[in-house]
Design an enzyme around this catalytic site. Structure first.
Site, short mmCIF file in Angstrom:
data_model
loop_
_atom_site.label_atom_id
_atom_site.label_comp_id
_atom_site.label_asym_id
_atom_site.label_seq_id
_atom_site.Cartn_x
_atom_site.Cartn_y
_atom_site.Cartn_z
N CYS A 156 0.69 -1.25 -0.08
CA CYS A 156 -0.01 0.10 -0.22
C CYS A 156 0.90 1.40 -0.15
O CYS A 156 0.27 2.23 -0.21
CB CYS A 156 -0.81 -0.07 1.17
SG CYS A 156 -1.55 -1.52 1.97
N1 CO8 Z 1 -21.71 -7.40 6.28
C1 CO8 Z 1 -21.90 -7.72 7.44
N2 CO8 Z 1 -21.21 -7.84 8.62
C2 CO8 Z 1 -20.03 -8.04 8.52
C3 CO8 Z 1 -19.27 -8.09 7.09
C4 CO8 Z 1 -20.23 -7.62 5.76
N3 CO8 Z 1 -19.79 -7.35 4.77
N4 CO8 Z 1 -17.99 -8.35 7.13
C5 CO8 Z 1 -17.96 -8.52 8.60
N5 CO8 Z 1 -19.06 -8.35 9.06
C6 CO8 Z 1 -19.25 -8.72 10.69
C7 CO8 Z 1 -18.31 -9.49 11.25
O1 CO8 Z 1 -18.59 -10.87 11.05
C8 CO8 Z 1 -18.20 -8.93 12.71
O2 CO8 Z 1 -19.28 -9.78 13.26
P1 CO8 Z 1 -19.21 -10.01 14.93
O3 CO8 Z 1 -19.08 -9.02 15.75
O4 CO8 Z 1 -20.43 -10.74 15.15
O5 CO8 Z 1 -18.23 -11.01 14.98
C9 CO8 Z 1 -18.56 -7.38 12.48
O6 CO8 Z 1 -19.06 -7.37 11.49
C10 CO8 Z 1 -17.35 -6.77 13.04
O7 CO8 Z 1 -16.20 -7.44 12.00
P2 CO8 Z 1 -14.82 -6.47 12.04
O8 CO8 Z 1 -14.41 -6.43 13.30
O9 CO8 Z 1 -14.09 -7.47 10.95
O10 CO8 Z 1 -15.20 -5.27 11.30
P3 CO8 Z 1 -14.40 -3.91 11.31
O11 CO8 Z 1 -15.42 -2.88 11.76
O12 CO8 Z 1 -12.95 -4.04 11.72
O13 CO8 Z 1 -14.40 -3.62 9.62
C11 CO8 Z 1 -12.88 -3.68 7.93
C12 CO8 Z 1 -13.82 -4.52 8.69
C13 CO8 Z 1 -13.80 -2.60 7.19
C14 CO8 Z 1 -12.05 -4.50 6.94
C15 CO8 Z 1 -11.99 -2.78 8.71
O14 CO8 Z 1 -11.35 -3.66 9.79
C16 CO8 Z 1 -10.86 -2.14 8.12
O15 CO8 Z 1 -10.91 -1.42 7.10
N6 CO8 Z 1 -9.44 -2.40 8.59
C17 CO8 Z 1 -8.28 -1.81 7.95
C18 CO8 Z 1 -8.05 -2.58 6.80
C19 CO8 Z 1 -6.85 -2.04 5.99
O16 CO8 Z 1 -6.36 -0.89 6.30
N7 CO8 Z 1 -6.43 -2.71 5.21
C20 CO8 Z 1 -5.18 -2.37 4.50
C21 CO8 Z 1 -6.00 -2.53 3.10
S1 CO8 Z 1 -4.57 -3.21 2.07
C22 CO8 Z 1 -4.17 -2.03 1.06
O17 CO8 Z 1 -4.56 -0.99 1.29
C23 CO8 Z 1 -3.20 -2.38 -0.22
C24 CO8 Z 1 -2.97 -3.75 -0.02
C25 CO8 Z 1 -2.77 -4.41 -1.39
C26 CO8 Z 1 -3.95 -3.93 -2.17
C27 CO8 Z 1 -4.88 -5.22 -2.20
C28 CO8 Z 1 -5.52 -5.37 -3.43
C29 CO8 Z 1 -6.52 -6.45 -3.53
#
Ligand code: CO8
Length: 371
Positions: A156
C-alpha cells in the site's frame, strides 16, 4: 537553491461503477447459492453456512459507497465473482500500462512537461501485472521517454515510496524530472465471495511528475520524507511463480489478497498517528499549520481516527482529510495521491501531508508546501 517539487499529477479510473446495493445483492445471491448447494454438509456441521453482507455494515465500517472497477458485469455475476481479463502478452499493452499512460499524460500536462523532459519512469504498485519486462519500461517506450525505468512493490505504500525514490534520484543529481506511475488494478486480487473483503477495493491509477525547480502553477515543494517498515502477516498475498511448483495445495483464493482487517485497524492507526506527529515535531511544524491530510484511503473511520489523534480533536472539517474512498473504494497504494490530485487547492505557503500505510507494514509520510 535546489527545490524538488511534485509538479503535477493525473488520475485515471474505469467507467464501470458498482454501488453498495449492487455488490451486496450479488454477494448475498452467491451466499444463498452456496448454502443451498451445501445444505447437507451445513446440516451435518462439516461446512459452516455463509452469512449475508449488508449495505449498512459496509457504510458504517468503511465509509465506502461506490467503487470504480474494470469489469462490473463479471464481478457481479454470481457464477464468476471476478473480472474477466485477458492474459498479459506481447500482442497488446499491459492493463497497467494503459491505465498508467492515461494518468501520466494528465500529470505531464499539469506539470508543463513533455516526454523529452523526463529522465526516468518509476512504477510502484501492490501487484505486478507480470515479472518482466517491467511495465515502467513499456510505458517509457510508449511515451518516447529516454533514460531508465523500473517497477517496484511496497504494498500500500508503493506510490509514496516511488515518489521518495524519485526525490532521491533528483537530489543526487541522477535525474531532474521523473514520472512516477501507480496503477492499482486490485479487483483481480479480490475474493468477491469473502464477506469481510468483498466491498473494499476499486481500480484506479495515479501518476505524478517529480521535478527539480518546477515552474508549474500546481507545484508543491517536498519539505520532508519519512519512511518505515515493520513486518506483519496481517495483509498478505502469496500469489507467485513459485505456486506452480508447490507440493502442497492452495486455491487461488488462498493465495490472493487476505487480511486480518481488525488487527490492521488496531495496530496501524496509533502507529501512523505517532509517526506523523513525530515528523511534524522534528520539522518544527505545528499541527495547526497543516491544511490538508491526504491519507491512504483504506477506511474512512481509520482516516478520521488518525487525524483526530494527530490534531487532538475529533471535531474537524471533513475537507481537512479528503475521502475519495467514498466514491472509489480502497485504491491500494494510489489512494493518498489520488486524494491529493482531487483536492489540493491550497494557497501559496500552505502545507499538507501525504501519507500511505498498510501492507508490509509500510508507512511513508511526505510533508509538502504549496509554491
Ligand atoms: N456485512 C455484514 N457484517 C459483516 C461484514 C459484512 N460485509 N463483514 C464482517 N461483518 C461482521 C463480522 O462478522 C463481525 O461480526 P461479529 O461482531 O458478530 O463477530 C462484525 O461485522 C465486525 O467485523 P470486523 O471487526 O471485521 O469489522 P470492522 O469494524 O473491523 O471493519 C474492515 C472491517 C472494514 C475491514 C476494517 O477492519 C478495516 O478497514 N480495517 C483496515 C483494513 C486495512 O487498512 N487494510 C489495508 C488494506 S490493504 C491496502 O490498502 C493495500 C494492499 C494491497 C492491495 C490489495 C488489493 C486486493
Amino acid at each position: 537553491m535546489q527545490e524538488i517539487h511534485i509538479a503535477g499529477t493525473g488520475v485515471w479510473y474505469p467507467e464501470d461503477v458498482i454501488t453498495n446495493d449492487e455488490i451486496v445483492s450479488s454477494y448475498n445471491a452467491y451466499v444463498d447459492n452456496f448454502n443451498e448447494s451445501n445444505k447437507d454438509s451445513i446440516a451435518s456441521g462439516d461446512i459452516i453456512a455463509l452469512e449475508h453482507s449488508s449495505v449498512e455494515f459496509i457504510e458504517k465500517a468503511s465509509g465506502i459507497k461506490t467503487r470504480h472497477v474494470v469489469d462490473k458485469k463479471n464481478i457481479l455475476d454470481v457464477e464468476r465473482m471476478m473480472p474477466s481479463l485477458k492474459h498479459e502478452d506481447e500482442s497488446r499493452l499491459s492493463i497497467q500500462a494503459v491505465a498508467g499512460i492515461h494518468a501520466a499524460k494528465k500529470a505531464m500536462t499539469q506539470a508543463n512537461v513533455t516526454p523529452d523532459d523526463i529522465d526516468a519512469v518509476i512504477l510502484g504498485t501492490s501487484h505486478n501485472a507480470r515479472y518482466y519486462p517491467a511495465v515502467a519500461i513499456e510505458i517509457q517506450n510508449e511515451l518516447g521517454i529516454d533514460g531508465y525505468a523500473y517497477d517496484m512493490l511496497v504494498g500500500c505504500s508503493s506510490t509514496t515510496f516511488a515518489i521518495n525514490n524519485a526525490y532521491s534520484d533528483i537530489a543526487s543529481g541522477l535525474a531532474e524530472t521523473i514520472l512516477v506511475v501507480n496503477p492499482e488494478i486490485s479487483t483481480p486480487a479480490v475474493n468477491f465471495g469473502k464477506r469481510d473483503i468483498h466491498f473494499i477495493f476499486g481500480d484506479g491509477c495515479v501518476a505524478s511528475v517529480i521535478k527539480k525547480n518546477s515552474s508549474s502553477e500546481k507545484s508543491f515543494k517536498i519539505l520532508d520524507r519519512k519512511l518505515m517498515t515493520q513486518f506483519s502477516n496481517n495483509i498478505r498475498s502469496d500469489w507467485s511463480y513459485l505456486a506452480r511448483t508447490a507440493s502442497d495445495y492452495k486455491t487461488a483464493e488462498d493465495l490472493i489478497f487476505n487480511q486480518n482487517g481488525g488487527s490492521v485497524f488496531k495496530e496501524v492507526c496509533p502507529l501512523v498517528a505517532k509517526f506523523i506527529s513525530t515528523q511534524l515535531e522534528k520539522n518544527n511544524i505545528k499541527v495547526e499549520d497543516i491544511s490538508k491530510f491526504w491519507l491512504h484511503q483504506a477506511n474512512a473511520r481509520m482516516i478520521n481516527l488518525i487525524v483526530s489523534k494527530i490534531i487532538g480533536s475529533d471535531d474537524f472539517d471533513t475537507n481537512l482529510a479528503p475521502l475519495p474512498i467514498e466514491s472509489f473504494g480502497n485504491l491500494a497504494s494510489a489512494g493518498s495521491m489520488f486524494a491529493f490530485n482531487l483536492n489540493n487547492d491550497l494557497k501559496s505557503g500552505e502545507k499538507g501531508i501525504i501519507c500511505s500505510f498498510g501492507a508490509g507494514y509500510s508507512v511513508c509520510s511526505i510533508i509538502v508546501e504549496k509554491v
